[in-house]
Structures are given as structure tokens and as C-alpha cells.
Design a protein around this motif. Structure first.
Motif, PDB file in Angstrom:
ATOM      1  N   SER A 172       0.842  -1.230  -0.025  1.00 57.48           N
ATOM      2  CA  SER A 172      -0.111   0.082  -0.031  1.00 57.48           C
ATOM      3  C   SER A 172       0.782   1.275   0.035  1.00 57.48           C
ATOM      4  CB  SER A 172      -1.135   0.168   1.202  1.00 57.48           C
ATOM      5  OG  SER A 172      -0.181  -0.214   2.395  1.00 57.48           O
ATOM      6  N   SER A 173       2.226   1.152   0.221  1.00 59.22           N
ATOM      7  CA  SER A 173       3.024   2.309   0.341  1.00 59.22           C
ATOM      8  C   SER A 173       4.316   1.852  -0.143  1.00 59.22           C
ATOM      9  CB  SER A 173       2.788   3.092   1.773  1.00 59.22           C
ATOM     10  OG  SER A 173       3.596   2.067   2.567  1.00 59.22           O
ATOM     11  N   ARG A 174       5.062   3.019  -0.598  1.00 64.07           N
ATOM     12  CA  ARG A 174       6.537   2.689  -0.948  1.00 64.07           C
ATOM     13  C   ARG A 174       7.348   3.909  -0.602  1.00 64.07           C
ATOM     14  NH1 ARG A 174       2.819   1.656  -4.248  1.00 64.07           N
ATOM     15  NH2 ARG A 174       2.656   3.744  -5.072  1.00 64.07           N
ATOM     16  N   TRP A 175       8.605   3.484  -0.304  1.00 65.34           N
ATOM     17  CA  TRP A 175       9.675   4.350   0.033  1.00 65.34           C
ATOM     18  C   TRP A 175      10.206   5.044  -1.160  1.00 65.34           C
ATOM     19  CZ3 TRP A 175      14.973   4.383  -1.164  1.00 65.34           C
ATOM     20  CH2 TRP A 175      15.880   5.316  -0.770  1.00 65.34           C
ATOM     21  N   VAL A 176      10.333   6.382  -1.030  1.00 63.84           N
ATOM     22  CA  VAL A 176      10.708   7.144  -2.286  1.00 63.84           C
ATOM     23  C   VAL A 176      12.319   7.574  -2.057  1.00 63.84           C
ATOM     24  CG1 VAL A 176      10.561   9.008  -3.796  1.00 63.84           C
ATOM     25  CG2 VAL A 176       8.525   7.728  -3.110  1.00 63.84           C
ATOM     26  N   GLU A 177      12.509   8.109  -0.928  1.00 60.64           N
ATOM     27  CA  GLU A 177      13.687   8.826  -0.749  1.00 60.64           C
ATOM     28  C   GLU A 177      13.819   9.385   0.694  1.00 60.64           C
ATOM     29  OE1 GLU A 177      15.418  12.410  -2.247  1.00 60.64           O
ATOM     30  OE2 GLU A 177      13.272  13.180  -3.055  1.00 60.64           O
ATOM     31  N   ASP A 178      15.060   9.535   1.422  1.00 55.46           N
ATOM     32  CA  ASP A 178      15.283  10.035   2.431  1.00 55.46           C
ATOM     33  C   ASP A 178      15.992  11.287   2.038  1.00 55.46           C
ATOM     34  OD1 ASP A 178      14.014   8.219   4.304  1.00 55.46           O
ATOM     35  OD2 ASP A 178      15.976   7.000   4.505  1.00 55.46           O
ATOM     36  N   ARG A 179      15.482  12.458   2.801  1.00 50.69           N
ATOM     37  CA  ARG A 179      16.377  13.711   2.807  1.00 50.69           C
ATOM     38  C   ARG A 179      17.017  14.016   4.143  1.00 50.69           C
ATOM     39  NH1 ARG A 179      11.889  17.250   0.072  1.00 50.69           N
ATOM     40  NH2 ARG A 179      11.515  15.858  -1.856  1.00 50.69           N
ATOM     41  N   VAL A 180      18.160  13.366   4.626  1.00 50.72           N
ATOM     42  CA  VAL A 180      18.515  13.426   5.757  1.00 50.72           C
ATOM     43  C   VAL A 180      19.839  14.472   5.995  1.00 50.72           C
ATOM     44  CG1 VAL A 180      19.850  12.225   7.462  1.00 50.72           C
ATOM     45  CG2 VAL A 180      17.853  11.078   6.388  1.00 50.72           C
ATOM     46  N   VAL A 181      20.027  15.390   6.465  1.00 53.13           N
ATOM     47  CA  VAL A 181      21.135  16.294   6.510  1.00 53.13           C
ATOM     48  C   VAL A 181      22.315  15.440   7.167  1.00 53.13           C
ATOM     49  CG1 VAL A 181      21.970  18.562   7.144  1.00 53.13           C
ATOM     50  CG2 VAL A 181      19.418  18.301   6.541  1.00 53.13           C
ATOM     51  N   SER A 182      23.239  15.191   6.617  1.00 57.20           N
ATOM     52  CA  SER A 182      24.505  14.692   7.236  1.00 57.20           C
ATOM     53  C   SER A 182      25.370  15.612   7.945  1.00 57.20           C
ATOM     54  CB  SER A 182      25.296  13.788   6.316  1.00 57.20           C
ATOM     55  OG  SER A 182      25.915  14.728   5.407  1.00 57.20           O
ATOM     56  N   SER A 183      25.903  15.051   9.114  1.00 55.96           N
ATOM     57  CA  SER A 183      26.369  16.165   9.985  1.00 55.96           C
ATOM     58  C   SER A 183      27.540  15.411  10.760  1.00 55.96           C
ATOM     59  CB  SER A 183      25.364  16.906  10.984  1.00 55.96           C
ATOM     60  OG  SER A 183      25.983  17.288  12.044  1.00 55.96           O
ATOM     61  N   GLY A 231      12.126  29.659  10.537  1.00 53.63           N
ATOM     62  CA  GLY A 231      13.133  29.311   9.512  1.00 53.63           C
ATOM     63  C   GLY A 231      14.458  29.383   9.741  1.00 53.63           C
ATOM     64  N   PHE A 232      14.698  29.671  10.961  1.00 47.65           N
ATOM     65  CA  PHE A 232      16.237  29.893  11.365  1.00 47.65           C
ATOM     66  C   PHE A 232      16.764  28.522  11.492  1.00 47.65           C
ATOM     67  CE2 PHE A 232      14.747  33.567  14.574  1.00 47.65           C
ATOM     68  CZ  PHE A 232      14.566  34.070  13.346  1.00 47.65           C
ATOM     69  N   ALA A 233      16.075  27.665  11.824  1.00 50.25           N
ATOM     70  CA  ALA A 233      16.511  26.117  11.837  1.00 50.25           C
ATOM     71  C   ALA A 233      15.842  25.078  11.346  1.00 50.25           C
ATOM     72  CB  ALA A 233      16.903  25.825  13.387  1.00 50.25           C
ATOM     73  N   ALA A 234      16.473  23.984  10.875  1.00 50.18           N
ATOM     74  CA  ALA A 234      15.809  22.775  10.372  1.00 50.18           C
ATOM     75  C   ALA A 234      14.744  22.107  11.303  1.00 50.18           C
ATOM     76  CB  ALA A 234      16.547  21.789   9.966  1.00 50.18           C
ATOM     77  N   ASN A 235      13.828  21.428  10.806  1.00 49.76           N
ATOM     78  CA  ASN A 235      12.685  20.876  11.886  1.00 49.76           C
ATOM     79  C   ASN A 235      13.246  19.706  12.607  1.00 49.76           C
ATOM     80  OD1 ASN A 235      11.658  18.331  10.726  1.00 49.76           O
ATOM     81  ND2 ASN A 235      11.529  19.780   8.842  1.00 49.76           N
ATOM     82  N   ASP A 236      14.124  19.108  12.043  1.00 50.29           N
ATOM     83  CA  ASP A 236      14.752  17.990  12.810  1.00 50.29           C
ATOM     84  C   ASP A 236      15.525  18.369  13.979  1.00 50.29           C
ATOM     85  OD1 ASP A 236      16.229  18.639  10.511  1.00 50.29           O
ATOM     86  OD2 ASP A 236      17.733  17.164  11.265  1.00 50.29           O
TER      87      ASP A 236
ATOM     88  N   LEU B 167      13.871  14.343   6.662  1.00 50.97           N
ATOM     89  CA  LEU B 167      12.704  14.330   5.931  1.00 50.97           C
ATOM     90  C   LEU B 167      12.675  12.954   5.219  1.00 50.97           C
ATOM     91  CD1 LEU B 167      12.287  17.825   4.335  1.00 50.97           C
ATOM     92  CD2 LEU B 167      11.061  16.931   6.254  1.00 50.97           C
ATOM     93  N   GLN B 168      11.577  11.921   5.109  1.00 49.01           N
ATOM     94  CA  GLN B 168      11.434  11.159   4.078  1.00 49.01           C
ATOM     95  C   GLN B 168      10.024  11.188   3.327  1.00 49.01           C
ATOM     96  OE1 GLN B 168       9.329   7.709   6.055  1.00 49.01           O
ATOM     97  NE2 GLN B 168      10.980   6.183   5.326  1.00 49.01           N
ATOM     98  N   VAL B 169      10.469  10.791   1.904  1.00 49.11           N
ATOM     99  CA  VAL B 169       9.355  10.879   0.932  1.00 49.11           C
ATOM    100  C   VAL B 169       8.812   9.424   0.867  1.00 49.11           C
ATOM    101  CG1 VAL B 169       8.850  11.752  -1.376  1.00 49.11           C
ATOM    102  CG2 VAL B 169      10.471  12.909   0.034  1.00 49.11           C
ATOM    103  N   VAL B 170       7.303   9.415   0.987  1.00 47.52           N
ATOM    104  CA  VAL B 170       6.886   8.071   0.607  1.00 47.52           C
ATOM    105  C   VAL B 170       5.694   8.353  -0.419  1.00 47.52           C
ATOM    106  CG1 VAL B 170       7.382   6.840   2.866  1.00 47.52           C
ATOM    107  CG2 VAL B 170       5.152   8.056   2.509  1.00 47.52           C
TER     108      VAL B 170
END
Lengths: 307, 252
Positions: A172-183, A231-236, B167-170
Motif C-alpha cells: 500500500s505504500s512505497r519508500w521514495v527517498e530520505d532527505r537526511v542532513v548529514s552532520s 525558518g532559522f533552523a531545520a525541523n529535525d 525528511l522522508q518521502v513516501v
């Protein structure tokens, strides 16, 4: 009684810190089996945690991507063997555990901060403005653990590792991509030092003075919701009831007023420092050391002194 | 495409929360109540999808006391087409558990057959963050929680989710359930003419009993208390003094 603890795993990466703190939280409930579900996972570090009875290892791309439909289905198939199913309250477990609970027709108990007995647990409500103690009448307790208040379990264990089969696929759902900030900085929830900026920091560029202090101390960078919303910092980076809950040895709040929902995310820190130009800011009521000063002077000066 | 949006009436987010003297709950009598902020974002997103021509109808539903009709009128004034009230409690202090709410919503979804259910990621009262995921399980639908972006193409909802690492896109096949986080949108204010018009929009009043769902709670509240206070420390006079104190405490 027996406990299934789901390790926090993203791809092949095991978050030992979160998992071992959750292990401490549930260890009084009975023998603990840890589930290691991911993609390319080496479960040995989990088997080495003290007090673990057994480790179940299962491979699957959907588990590595933390897809809630697949994870809930896997856990549903394992559930009959346990009285308690727990996980650290990460975004992964927050997505899959309520789904699992509904599949089992039980209520989920989220963000547990204290285990009073096998069926009684404490959890924060109203953004941490109240703590509620609840007793569950369900046969299987499905719960997520807010790990900040628990110490990490130590090593030295020698649990057996058993490989199990993946559950039936869910399409029913599929992973598309992770947008992870590497640090290079430590992870926010396990860092020994966290330096956070609030609305008072004023801009994304000015956040550099917060990161400079964090880097000098080898710490992580956090932010208040006001700073994230502006908007000063990322949500994570958000620390608070709806963001990350942290409990480092040292928490330095810069330009943060101290809204209750922020306090809910950091008040278990061992030493809290507040730097704020407003002497009336509520953050000073929880700070061990308060400095009433302009953060643009005080923060770089402190960084310089600590170098 | 039809969108169903469940909304909850909760204590207004600006109100200072007080624990009741008998420790049974938080005081909700004579306190300002509003639509749950995350649900308001879900209503806004649904209306925007309708304005873009992606959705044709937006139905809002709430479960609670009779007075919960207020939040349905708020959603109708924002632009929802019609509303369903499920009266399930007499006392505002009776919180219907997410599992029971999900079971009632599953019945509504079976009757309404929406293509998408948009919900808030959590209610700011019990902070459970559970109803959407439970509803997904009961309906056998795919889910995406904590959405900060939503795009619908050819029966698939592409959702950007806020997760611990970023963020994760699904992609989720529709019908789907998506729960909304703060950064998805900024809800509009209802204009006075729209508030007046909302009073005439259709609202169906039902009760939990009409759906044949057992809503008996599984959790019993033992007590509700204020969090332990942390004692205030000392105010230092300078950066030098702060550094000395931190050295003394052994944290730098």
C-alpha cells in the motif's frame, strides 16, 4: 511475562543509545527479546547488551526504511509470544506502534516516562503540563518509551541471535527517498551537550554562533519551535514536546524564552544554562545557571573562553 | 475525489492547563475550547485540494460531546462542505480513546467511501499521536504520518514526512490516510460572511450507539498530576563566572 523490544534501526544503522535506554525502561517487566529488523543489519551489538534474553534478526528493505505497514504486520505476527511490545518513541515507532495496536485490538500507550508495574505507566499529556498515570486492561501492552529519562543499559551480555523470516509484503505504500542532513555533530537525542537557539537568535545566519559553541563543546545543535517556525533552523533540530526530547549532561538555551512545550523537551537535562536578555523569561525558572545578557555578546564570548 | 477530515475539540492552545483537584483529569469546565491545531491544518489542506480542483468534496467529522458541533462549524466556515457529529460523551472530561475513535471513523469511512482521510498528527490534549495510524490499520489502508508536503497524482499520494533524521518521502496508494504536521500549511481565518454561511451548511448529528461500536476505554486513569518542578538555580553576573560554574559542575 515476556517483552519484545523493537530496536531503533534505520537502514543498517542501529541506534544503540535509544534502544538501550528503552531496554532499561522495560527490563523489570520480564525476559526481553530484542527485534532487529532492517536492511544489512549486524545485530551483534544488541546481543551484547546486558539483560537481553534473545535477539530476533529479520532482513527486509521495508524494515530498513521503517515503513509502518510492513513493520506493524511483522510485529503482529510475533505478538502472541509476548505480554509487552515496546520501542523507543522515535518517529518510526510513533508511525508503526499505533497501527500495530489497532491490528491487535489493543490501546497503544505512547511516550511512557515511567513503568510503575506490568500494567501501569506514566506519560505526559498537554505538552508536558500534566503527567498521567494509566492502567491498561489489554492482554498485550503496546507502548513507546520516551527514553530521555532512562540510563543506557550496559554491555557484557551474550544473547543468542535467531534469524527469522520476513512477514508478508505490504504494497500500500512505497519508500521514495530520505532527505537526511548529514552532520559530523553527535545525534541530538544522545549528545552529552546540546546548545539550542530560539527566536532571539534572529536569523538562519546568526545560528552560526550557536553551532560554534556546540562544536567547541563537541555537542549537538537544537532549536526551539519558534526558531524552527521562523525558518532559522531545520525541523529535525526542534527540541520540545512535538520535537525531540533530550536529556544531556549540559543544555545551553540561547535566546529561548522557555515555553512549556520546549521545557517538556529538555527539563530532564542534568545542568541547564540559560542565556537571555529578558530577565523575566520563564527559562530562568528551570535553569541551574542563568546569564541575563545579549546572546550576540555572551555566546561568542563563552565560545572563546571554552576553546 | 472525496476527502474526510476528522477534527477534535480540545482546550485552546493558549489556555494555561490546570490539573483538577481530584487528580482525575485536567480542568476543562468553563475553559475556552477550540479545534485541535493539527486538525485545523488538515482542514486547510483539504480545502486547498478542493480549490485546486483535486478534490470535489470535503466532509468533516468529530467525536465527542454535543458541544463539539462548534469545531465542525469552524471547519465549515473555513470551507468544508458538510459535517458529521458523533456524540459519544456527556461530560467534556470524558476523552474517547484513539482506538474507539478509529473504530467509529472506520464506520464513517465505510459509509462515506472517501479517497483520502486527512487528520492532524496528534491532539494537543492527550498527545497520543495514534488515531490516524489506528484508522489506517482498521481500514487496511496505507498511511503517511507527520506530513509537511502532500502531492496527489493518479491515485497516489506523495507525502514528505518529518522524521527524526530530517525528511522522508513516501508514495501511498489511495485510498490513504495522511496525518498533518505543523509545517504543511498555515490555516486561514474564516471570514464573517463565511461564518454566517457555515450555520446553514448540512450537519448530520449521530451518536456512537448508531454505529454499533464498543467504545469502552482500555486504559483507566489512575491519576493526573502536575509535572515535578525543577528548582531555579542562580543568576551569574558574567561569562567568566558562568565558565567557572560550569567547570565546577564538571560539565565542560
Amino acid at each position: 511475562m515476556s517483552v519484545l523490544l523493537v530496536a531503533e534501526i534505520s537502514g543498517s544503522h542501529i541506534s544503540i543509545d535509544a534502544t538501550s535506554k528503552a531496554l532499561t525502561a522495560v527490563s523489570s517487566l520480564g525476559p526481553v527479546t530484542i527485534l532487529a529488523a532492517g536492511e544489512g543489519v549486524d545485530p551483534a551489538p544488541l546481543a551484547a547488551l546486558a539483560g537481553v534474553d534473545k535477539v530476533l534478526h529479520v532482513e527486509g528493505a521495508d524494515y530498513g526504511h521503517q515503513m509502518p505497514e510492513a513493520c506493524a504486520k511483522l510485529l503482529q505476527s510475533l505478538a502472541p509470544n509476548y505480554t509487552h511490545i515496546a520501542a523507543p518513541a522515535t518517529t518510526s515507532a510513533k508511525a508503526s506502534f499505533p497501527r500495530l495496536a489497532a491490528l491487535l485490538d489493543v490501546m497503544v500507550i505512547t511516550d511512557v516516562i515511567a513503568v510503575d508495574s506490568a500494567d501501569t505507566f506514566q506519560r505526559p499529556i498537554y505538552a508536558g503540563n500534566a503527567i498521567q498515570t494509566v492502567t491498561s486492561t489489554d492482554a498485550i501492552k503496546v507502548m513507546t518509551i520516551r527514553t530521555a529519562g532512562f540510563d543506557a543499559a550496559v554491555g557484557g551480555g551474550t544473547a543468542a541471535i535467531e534469524v527469522i523470516d520476513a512477514a508478508e509484503a505490504v504494497d500500500s505504500s512505497r519508500w521514495v527517498e530520505d532527505r537526511v542532513v548529514s552532520s559530523d555533530r553527535p545525534e541530538l537525542t544522545s549528545a552529552g551537550v546540546v546548545v539550542s537557539g530560539g527566536r532571539g537568535v534572529g536569523s538562519e545566519e546568526s545560528f552560526a554562533i550557536i553551532s560554534d559553541l556546540a562544536d567547541t563543546l563537541g555537542g549537538a545543535v537544537g532549536a526551539s519551535r519558534a526558531a524552527v517556525d521562523s525558518g532559522f533552523a531545520a525541523n529535525d533540530m526542534q527540541v520540545g514536546q512535538t520535537g525531540k526530547v533530550v536529556a544531556p549532561d549540559l543544555y545551553i538555551a540561547c535566546g529561548i524564552s522557555g515555553a512549556i512545550q520546549h521545557l517538556a523537551g529538555m527539563k530532564d537535562s542534568k545542568v541547564i544554562v540559560a542565556i537571555n536578555s529578558d530577565s523575566e523569561a520563564p527559562i530562568f525558572q528551570v535553569a541551574d545557571y542563568g546569564l541575563v545578557a545579549d546572546l550576540f555578546d555572551a555566546v561568542p564570548a563563552l565560545t572563546e573562553q571554552l576553546k | 475525489m472525496k476527502i474526510l477530515v476528522p477534527v477534535k475539540r480540545v482546550i485552546d492552545y493558549n489556555v494555561k492547563v490546570r490539573v483538577k483537584a481530584d487528580e482525575s483529569s485536567v480542568e476543562l469546565a468553563n475553559v475556552k475550547m477550540s479545534i485541535n491545531p493539527f486538525d485545523e491544518i488538515a482542514v486547510e489542506e483539504a480545502i486547498r485540494l478542493k480549490e485546486k480542483g483535486v478534490a470535489s468534496e470535503v466532509v468533516v467529522v468529530t467525536i465527542g460531546v454535543k458541544k463539539s458541533e462548534d469545531v465542525l462549524r469552524t471547519a465549515l466556515a473555513m470551507g468544508a462542505d458538510r459535517a458529521i457529529l458523533i456524540e459519544a460523551a456527556d461530560d467534556v472530561h470524558t476523552d474517547i480513546e484513539p482506538l474507539a475513535v478509529a473504530k467509529l471513523l472506520a464506520k464513517v469511512a465505510e459509509a462515506e467511501a472517501p479517497d483520502l482521510i486527512l487528520a492532524g498528527k496528534q491532539a494537543i490534549d492527550n498527545d497520543m499521536n495514534a488515531t490516524g495510524q489506528m484508522l489506517g490499520a482498521l481500514l487496511g489502508w496505507g498511511q503517511a504520518t507527520s506530513a509537511s508536503a502532500l502531492d496527489i497524482t493518479d491515485g497516489v499520494a506523495r507525502v514528505t514526512r518529518e522524521v527524526d533524521g530530517g525528511l522522508q518521502v513516501v508514495d501511498v496508494n489511495m485510498p490513504a490516510i495522511v496525518t498533518c504536521d505543523l509545517r504543511l500549511n498555515e490555516p486561514r481565518y474564516a471570514s464573517l460572511p463565511n461564518i454566517m454561511k457555515a450555520k446553514k451548511k448540512p450537519l448530520t448529528a449521530t451518536t456512537a450507539a448508531d454505529y454499533g461500536v464498543d467504545i469502552t476505554p482500555r486504559l483507566t486513569v489512575v491519576k493526573t498530576v502536575e509535572p515535578a518542578a525543577r528548582a531555579a538555580g542562580e543568576i551569574v553576573g558574567s561569562v567568566e563566572e558562568l565558565k567557572a560554574k560550569l567547570k565546577e559542575a564538571g560539565v565542560v
